[in-house]
Design an enzyme around this catalytic site. Structure first.
Site, PDB file in Angstrom:
ATOM      1  N   ASP B  11      42.330  40.575 -15.403  1.00 50.57           N
ATOM      2  CA  ASP B  11      43.537  40.114 -14.712  1.00 50.57           C
ATOM      3  C   ASP B  11      43.455  40.567 -13.261  1.00 50.57           C
ATOM      4  OD1 ASP B  11      45.965  39.050 -14.213  1.00 50.57           O
ATOM      5  OD2 ASP B  11      47.088  40.319 -15.616  1.00 50.57           O
ATOM      6  N   ASP B 105      44.431  33.381 -12.302  1.00 53.40           N
ATOM      7  CA  ASP B 105      44.035  34.769 -12.013  1.00 53.40           C
ATOM      8  C   ASP B 105      43.799  35.606 -13.253  1.00 53.40           C
ATOM      9  OD1 ASP B 105      46.621  34.888 -12.808  1.00 53.40           O
ATOM     10  OD2 ASP B 105      47.327  36.117 -11.147  1.00 53.40           O
ATOM     11  N   GLU B 106      43.628  35.010 -14.404  1.00 50.91           N
ATOM     12  CA  GLU B 106      43.280  35.825 -15.571  1.00 50.91           C
ATOM     13  C   GLU B 106      42.417  35.030 -16.552  1.00 50.91           C
ATOM     14  OE1 GLU B 106      46.490  36.739 -18.328  1.00 50.91           O
ATOM     15  OE2 GLU B 106      47.821  35.453 -17.170  1.00 50.91           O
TER      16      GLU B 106
END
Lengths: 371, 398
Positions: B11, B105-106
């Site tokens: 993350d 974003d993860e």
């Protein structure tokens, strides 16, 4: 207007008429039914502005002739609810309709009858053709399912009816598959092509309960009429036609297949249904691997599982082939074929496949690319 | 029992803000707020310096600036973040072929069986953090666990810029003390309900009666019992594709002009179409989201007979849906709207597995395609704002 009706006959007619009215409309009269009682008995009229239906109700005693215009859904619910009564009485008071059963009394607020746009009368003086209701109903069921929900650049939200002499063809497509039914008709020389909206055919199909009734079809300009039955059971459905161009469908019916297989319908349907269980929105395709003696259907849905189904083949002509199809598109066609055998004609994994039942039904379906 | 797995959850920390701080070194160590400006803009991402002052994402930008007046406010540069996201995925794919991006974003990684080659889970996690730092100069947190749920819990524990491991041994006991707020899918509002019903910790869920859970919180909550004990069978799927592509906007002031509303929908269609074409997808369902000034939200959708990836086709359907809605809602009269959105879903590959070609060639759509190709190629060379179609809009002169 004051009448006494057989309740179940009335319920049947109301249900048919309800299929025509607009479900929601800024013009409330388009959600209404017009009841007209006169010398010829009771008739119910409905329109959504595009299609119009006028249907006779049998077993009615007209005590006072007259008319009324009342909301279709409320009237149907009320008559349906009187399930303990054999007969119901309907009586108008200005725009209001009194409905009475043995123990019930309803007042339904209606509208001025003069606000009803009316339905187009059947033009008795125009040439047309006739066909048996049973045969027409079968042709509708074999095509209607393949129509598109809405028009793309081609007019495919309806079914093309093409009459050439005694030959009748109906064709529908949604751009990925195409269904064509053939039948025969009688009548004077008036060949025509018309694209009839899906909704109109849905209503028409319900009017064709008696397979032996005669259906007369007349077309004038951008309108079409279907007249079903006679006497007090007469129903007349009119409709605007779908404007626009039907795609050049004959070009896409393959004629150069080099692989051909005959199936028992039940066996193929069951195999396709099984394979379809393990497909999903993202992987809708079922792989069909044909060899001389065997068909293997397989499917795979990520995060769900896989299926493999074998079908013995007695009559497969041609080289082995692997091709993918959307199982729902196959099932749609297999459902409307009667008889026990169906023929599938194929060429290559990226060429359309054809399903045939005699000369009466032809179905063309684009394959899916396999992973 | 299935084979023990090793799952990583990577993350990125304050992703957009971190990218900005990296690209503009003068912002390093300072509070940064990335988010829309204007009356209704919200914070998309806040640097840890801003978070320390009480700024959080989804907070109205106005409020964030009140809490942290010295923050630098930056308009989101989505394209830049997308680029970085792709680079991060490329790094992750060096470690395992099983990488499942969850959002920009993860991502989850399944590194089961990589021990011999790369070392155990924590070793791989450290290597990933180092590589992302070296190659991209961006901070990330990595969680290691026996399944997705635990890996995600661990990455939350690791934040910011850290590494945490939840071991399969004694997992239920370790998780017992976790507060209900940490449970997957339980937001602040949900947490209040759970607490009111006596479920305060994972331990309470571990002991829960499944029927009681189903009755109180719906069938979907039954799985929470297993999750609370650290059991989660969901697999990491590398080939998972986006389920939908969408675009929406809250207007700075309500938009009433029907022509401008349609122009707005067509603008979203342009962006959605471009994304679909870039990924070689076709959409079979288009929905519009409509919010009135009274905050009533409506959604209207339509299944398509033909997959759409052209700006023209998506825009036509979206505008048709809005028109249909307004006909019923305001009898076709102009209606001020607070928000409009378009989503393309039921995506299938255009080519390759699952694609189905049309029976008939389409001259009109072929023209749309040519226009789209030209627009896409200009955009690729000169950037996003370089091309926009004609039609009514505030930018058009008289």
């Amino acid at each position: 207007m004051k009448i006494v009706c057989d309740r179940s006959a009335l319920v049947d007619c109301l249900a048919l008429a309800r299929g025509v009215v607009a479900s929601r409309s800024p013009t409330p009269v388009l959600t209404c039914l017009r009841l007209h009682a006169g010398d010829a008995g009771l008739s119910i009229a409905a329109t959504d502005g595009e299609a119009g239906l006028e249907i006779g109700v049998g077993s009615v005693e007209v005590k006072e002739p007259g008319e009324c215009l009342v909301p279709a859904d409320k009237l149907e619910q009320v008559i349906r609810s009187l399930d303990g009564d054999d007969t119901v009485s309907l009586e108008t008071e200005r725009t209001m309709l009194h409905v009475r059963g043995a123990d019930s009394h309803f007042k339904i607020f209606g509208y001025e009858v003069r606000d009803f746009p009316g339905v187009r009368a059947y033009p008795t003086d125009l040439p047309g053709f006739s066909i048996e209701a049973g045969s027409l109903r079968k042709m509708i069921s074999r095509t209607l399912f393949a129509t598109a929900v809405e028009n793309s650049r081609y007019a495919i939200s309806g079914v093309l009816i093409e009459r050439t002499g005694k030959k009748l063809r109906m064709v529908a497509t949604d751009g990925r598959r195409l269904a064509m039914a053939r039948g025969e008709c009688r009548g004077d020389e008036s060949d025509f092509n018309a694209i009839v909206p899906g909704k109109t055919l849905t209503v028409l199909s319900r009017l064709l309960a008696d397979p032996e009734a005669e259906v007369k079809v007349v077309r004038q300009g951008s309108l079409i009429w279907f007249r079903v039955g006679e006497g007090s059971d007469l129903a007349c459905l009119s409709s605007s036609l779908v404007e626009g161009v039907f795609p050049p469908f004959e070009d896409v019916i393959p004629k150069d297949h080099d692989k051909r297989v005959t199936f028992d319908i039940g066996e193929l349907s069951s195999a396709v249904r099984k394979a379809a269980l393990l497909t999903n929105e993202e992987s809708r395709g079922v792989r069909m691997a044909f060899s001389t003696s065997k068909l293997t259907l397989s499917s795979r849905a990520p995060e769900m599982g896989e299926a493999e189904i074998h079908v013995e083949l007695e009559k497969y002509e041609g080289e082995p082939l692997e091709i993918g199809f959307n199982p729902a598109q196959l099932t749609d066609a297999l459902k409307v074929i009667d008889g026990t055998e169906v023929i599938m004609e194929l060429k290559s994994p990226n060429k359309p496949g054809v399903i045939r039942s005699g000369n009466e039904f032809t179905y063309v379906v684009m394959p899916m690319t396999l992973g | 029992m299935s084979v023990p797995r090793t799952i990583l959850h990577v993350d990125m920390d304050a992703f957009y803000a971190s990218v900005e701080q990296r690209d503009r070194p003068e912002l390093r160590g300072k509070p940064v707020i990335v988010g829309g400006s204007g009356g209704r803009g919200v914070v998309a991402s806040a640097s840890y310096e801003a978070r320390a002052k009480g700024v959080s994402s989804a907070m109205p930008t106005v409020m964030a600036l009140r809490r942290c007046p010295d923050a630098t406010q930056i308009k989101p540069r989505m394209q830049r973040y997308q680029e970085c996201s792709r680079e991060i995925l490329a790094i992750l794919e060096e470690f395992s072929p099983l990488v499942e991006p969850v959002s920009i974003d993860e991502a989850f990684l399944d590194v089961t069986g990589c021990e011999r080659l790369l070392g155990d889970g924590p070793t791989i996690a450290r290597a990933i953090r180092r590589k992302v730092k070296d190659a991209l100069d961006l901070p990330c947190s990595v969680g290691v666990g026996p399944n997705k749920f635990c890996a995600k819990l661990a990455s939350e524990m690791a934040k910011p810029d850290g590494l945490a491991v939840l071991n399969a041994n004694g997992l239920a006991e370790t998780l017992a003390e976790f507060p209900i707020e940490r449970m997957w899918g339980v937001g602040p509002a949900g947490a209040l309900k759970f607490r009111a019903a006596g479920y305060r910790t994972f331990a309470d869920l571990q002991r829960a009666d499944e029927r009681d859970l189903a009755k109180r919180f719906g069938e979907g909550s039954v799985r929470l019992k297993a999750l609370a004990a650290g059991l989660d069978e969901r697999v990491v799927t590398a080939d998972r594709e986006a389920k939908s592509v969408g675009q929406e906007r809250t207007f700075a002031s309500d938009l009433e002009d029907p022509e401008l509303q349609q122009a707005e929908l067509r603008r979203y269609a342009e962006q959605i179409g471009e994304r679909l074409r870039r990924h070689g997808r076709m959409a079979w369902e288009i929905s519009v989201k409509i919010r009135t000034p009274e905050y009533r939200t409506f959604s209207r959708s339509r299944r398509l007979d033909e997959g759409a990836d052209t700006t023209g086709a998506i825009g036509d359907v979206a505008c048709g849906l809005l028109e249909e809605f307004l006909r019923g809602f305001s009898r076709g009269r102009p209606q001020p709207l607070r928000l409009l959105g378009v989503t393309a879903s039921a995506l299938t590959p255009k080519e390759g597995p699952g694609a189905q070609r049309p029976l008939f060639e389409d001259p009109a759509r072929e023209r749309d395609r040519r226009i789209d190709r030209a627009a896409d190629s200009v955009r690729n060379r000169f950037g996003k704002g370089a091309v926009r179609r004609g039609g009514p809009g505030p930018s058009r002169g008289g």
